[in-house]
Write a protein that holds these residues in place. Sequence first.
Motif, mmCIF file in Angstrom:
data_model
loop_
_atom_site.group_PDB
_atom_site.id
_atom_site.type_symbol
_atom_site.label_atom_id
_atom_site.label_comp_id
_atom_site.label_asym_id
_atom_site.label_seq_id
_atom_site.Cartn_x
_atom_site.Cartn_y
_atom_site.Cartn_z
ATOM 1 N N THR B 71 -0.430 -19.353 31.995
ATOM 2 C CA THR B 71 0.335 -18.109 31.837
ATOM 3 C C THR B 71 -0.478 -16.960 32.435
ATOM 4 O O THR B 71 -1.650 -17.134 32.759
ATOM 5 C CB THR B 71 0.588 -17.780 30.339
ATOM 6 O OG1 THR B 71 -0.623 -17.249 29.760
ATOM 7 C CG2 THR B 71 1.015 -19.018 29.558
ATOM 8 N N PRO B 72 0.125 -15.768 32.569
ATOM 9 C CA PRO B 72 -0.657 -14.620 33.059
ATOM 10 C C PRO B 72 -1.609 -14.064 31.994
ATOM 11 O O PRO B 72 -2.354 -13.132 32.277
ATOM 12 C CB PRO B 72 0.420 -13.578 33.382
ATOM 13 C CG PRO B 72 1.734 -14.293 33.352
ATOM 14 C CD PRO B 72 1.555 -15.452 32.419
ATOM 15 N N CYS B 73 -1.581 -14.598 30.791
ATOM 16 C CA CYS B 73 -2.367 -14.041 29.688
ATOM 17 C C CYS B 73 -3.806 -14.555 29.700
ATOM 18 O O CYS B 73 -4.031 -15.770 29.653
ATOM 19 C CB CYS B 73 -1.721 -14.416 28.357
ATOM 20 S SG CYS B 73 0.027 -13.957 28.244
ATOM 21 N N THR B 74 -4.768 -13.647 29.763
ATOM 22 C CA THR B 74 -6.181 -14.022 29.665
ATOM 23 C C THR B 74 -6.837 -13.182 28.566
ATOM 24 O O THR B 74 -6.282 -12.169 28.134
ATOM 25 C CB THR B 74 -6.946 -13.786 30.989
ATOM 26 O OG1 THR B 74 -7.097 -12.372 31.199
ATOM 27 C CG2 THR B 74 -6.229 -14.405 32.183
ATOM 28 N N VAL B 75 -8.017 -13.621 28.158
ATOM 29 C CA VAL B 75 -8.766 -12.845 27.170
ATOM 30 C C VAL B 75 -9.117 -11.473 27.744
ATOM 31 O O VAL B 75 -8.931 -10.440 27.109
ATOM 32 C CB VAL B 75 -10.044 -13.605 26.761
ATOM 33 C CG1 VAL B 75 -10.952 -12.723 25.920
ATOM 34 C CG2 VAL B 75 -9.689 -14.862 25.978
ATOM 35 N N GLY B 76 -9.595 -11.469 28.991
ATOM 36 C CA GLY B 76 -10.101 -10.236 29.597
ATOM 37 C C GLY B 76 -9.029 -9.228 29.963
ATOM 38 O O GLY B 76 -9.311 -8.033 30.028
ATOM 39 N N ASN B 77 -7.788 -9.684 30.249
ATOM 40 C CA ASN B 77 -6.753 -8.684 30.547
ATOM 41 C C ASN B 77 -6.021 -8.242 29.279
ATOM 42 O O ASN B 77 -5.119 -7.399 29.336
ATOM 43 C CB ASN B 77 -5.789 -9.144 31.667
ATOM 44 C CG ASN B 77 -4.848 -10.283 31.275
ATOM 45 O OD1 ASN B 77 -4.618 -10.560 30.106
ATOM 46 N ND2 ASN B 77 -4.311 -10.966 32.279
ATOM 47 N N GLY B 78 -6.404 -8.812 28.157
ATOM 48 C CA GLY B 78 -5.901 -8.332 26.878
ATOM 49 C C GLY B 78 -4.556 -8.894 26.453
ATOM 50 O O GLY B 78 -4.062 -8.581 25.371
ATOM 51 N N TRP B 79 -3.962 -9.733 27.309
ATOM 52 C CA TRP B 79 -2.646 -10.280 26.955
ATOM 53 C C TRP B 79 -2.779 -11.521 26.067
ATOM 54 O O TRP B 79 -1.804 -11.989 25.506
ATOM 55 C CB TRP B 79 -1.825 -10.593 28.213
ATOM 56 C CG TRP B 79 -1.579 -9.374 29.052
ATOM 57 C CD1 TRP B 79 -1.641 -8.077 28.635
ATOM 58 C CD2 TRP B 79 -1.238 -9.322 30.440
ATOM 59 N NE1 TRP B 79 -1.358 -7.220 29.674
ATOM 60 C CE2 TRP B 79 -1.110 -7.958 30.798
ATOM 61 C CE3 TRP B 79 -1.022 -10.287 31.437
ATOM 62 C CZ2 TRP B 79 -0.781 -7.547 32.088
ATOM 63 C CZ3 TRP B 79 -0.681 -9.886 32.720
ATOM 64 C CH2 TRP B 79 -0.575 -8.533 33.034
ATOM 65 N N LEU B 80 -3.972 -12.069 25.987
ATOM 66 C CA LEU B 80 -4.232 -13.173 25.052
ATOM 67 C C LEU B 80 -5.174 -12.684 23.960
ATOM 68 O O LEU B 80 -6.277 -12.211 24.261
ATOM 69 C CB LEU B 80 -4.866 -14.368 25.790
ATOM 70 C CG LEU B 80 -5.509 -15.449 24.902
ATOM 71 C CD1 LEU B 80 -4.489 -16.100 23.980
ATOM 72 C CD2 LEU B 80 -6.182 -16.517 25.776
ATOM 73 N N ARG B 81 -4.729 -12.785 22.724
ATOM 74 C CA ARG B 81 -5.584 -12.438 21.596
ATOM 75 C C ARG B 81 -5.940 -13.719 20.862
ATOM 76 O O ARG B 81 -5.047 -14.502 20.519
ATOM 77 C CB ARG B 81 -4.832 -11.512 20.617
ATOM 78 C CG ARG B 81 -4.699 -10.083 21.108
ATOM 79 C CD ARG B 81 -6.043 -9.352 21.080
ATOM 80 N NE ARG B 81 -6.537 -9.185 19.739
ATOM 81 C CZ ARG B 81 -6.383 -8.089 19.001
ATOM 82 N NH1 ARG B 81 -5.754 -7.050 19.498
ATOM 83 N NH2 ARG B 81 -6.874 -8.023 17.789
#
Lengths: 204, 204
Positions: B71-81
């Motif tokens: 997915t586009p969600c990563t820890v560093g871009n903040g979209w994955l918590r």
Amino acid sequence: MTSTRSEIIICRHTYDEYIEMIKAFHGHIAPGMVLGGFMVDLAYRNRPQGEFFDAICETRACLPDAIQLLTPCTVGNGWLRIIDLGRFALSFFEKYTGNGVRVYVDSSKLDGWPEIKTFLFKLKSKKEQDSEVLIREINLARASILAVQKVAVDLGAIKSSRRDTFAVCLGCGEGFPKADGDICLGCKGKAPYLSCARTGLQKD
Amino acid sequence: MTSTRSEIIICRHTYDEYIEMIKAFHGHIAPGMVLGGFMVDLAYRNRPQGEFFDAICETRACLPDAIQLLTPCTVGNGWLRIIDLGRFALSFFEKYTGNGVRVYVDSSKLDGWPEIKTFLFKLKSKKEQDSEVLIREINLARASILAVQKVAVDLGAIKSSRRDTFAVCLGCGEGFPKADGDICLGCKGKAPYLSCARTGLQKD
């Protein structure tokens, strides 16, 4: 400081390669990812002796992705630990001895770099800051605004034995670490959900 | 259950493509990454309406990497918590309403899958478990051992305004979130270091 962008190498990648990696993984060319690349590169060049190193990241913002892109350490494989102290800093350490290096931004070196200072201390909102000018400044400053120090990581403090044995939670019926008690942390009120309906949705 | 491995699609990737992605990012073909792929795929097929979704991962083990890869969600871009409740589960939610879906492993469906059960409840040590047999079982079971539920995420609980303003720490001299006080959390004893020597190391 007189070298051009094309001469920049970040952990064996050219600058443009690294930018493409950022876009593919992080989604957009965030200034923190560019700065983070120089930080990871500096830490890597000073990495501890030994076959394996693990990483600690002291912020959740951007820097964890630079580490995940440029080293074998990821959150999910356990080699990257995020300990959110709110500092834009990272450490690499030898996993058996804890000996390592820490790279941080040296605040005392930021006076000549107004855009970087504004960015790191959030002196302007994201909208007000000119991201292109900021990234140009980061590419000129590179490691000159960074500092490296030796650290001894407290291996006892970061090791977790919580996941050693699992049980079925008496609350939700899911597997969870026995160390958390009779019911899981989610059922103890730590789950971030206002509601959680056990209705089956499409599976195939 | 009669389809072959070559027919498996995980978030638009073939099974073999996904395995290559795992090797490149996670370092090795961890069973939790394979299971995680089916979980992310199921959540994605049931994802909430709306342009953007964010992710919550309830464990630090493997699953965050499956989310970051697919997915586009990563820890560093903040979209994955990551909210480490110790449960092998994840949620995707619409970022403005909090409406979303949660995918978890349904413990009641594991009886027919002894290797998966042994793996999830750590009934054997990693060394004792046959990873090849386990992954074969995961590829047969796929979404049949998973469950999906609707959730309403508590946006207030996961939002952090801590990073709004930064200051120079009176202890270490580094930038830190003002909300943490006069000195940073690191200087308040939360840093995982036994020692931290301010000696300059190689920079160029």
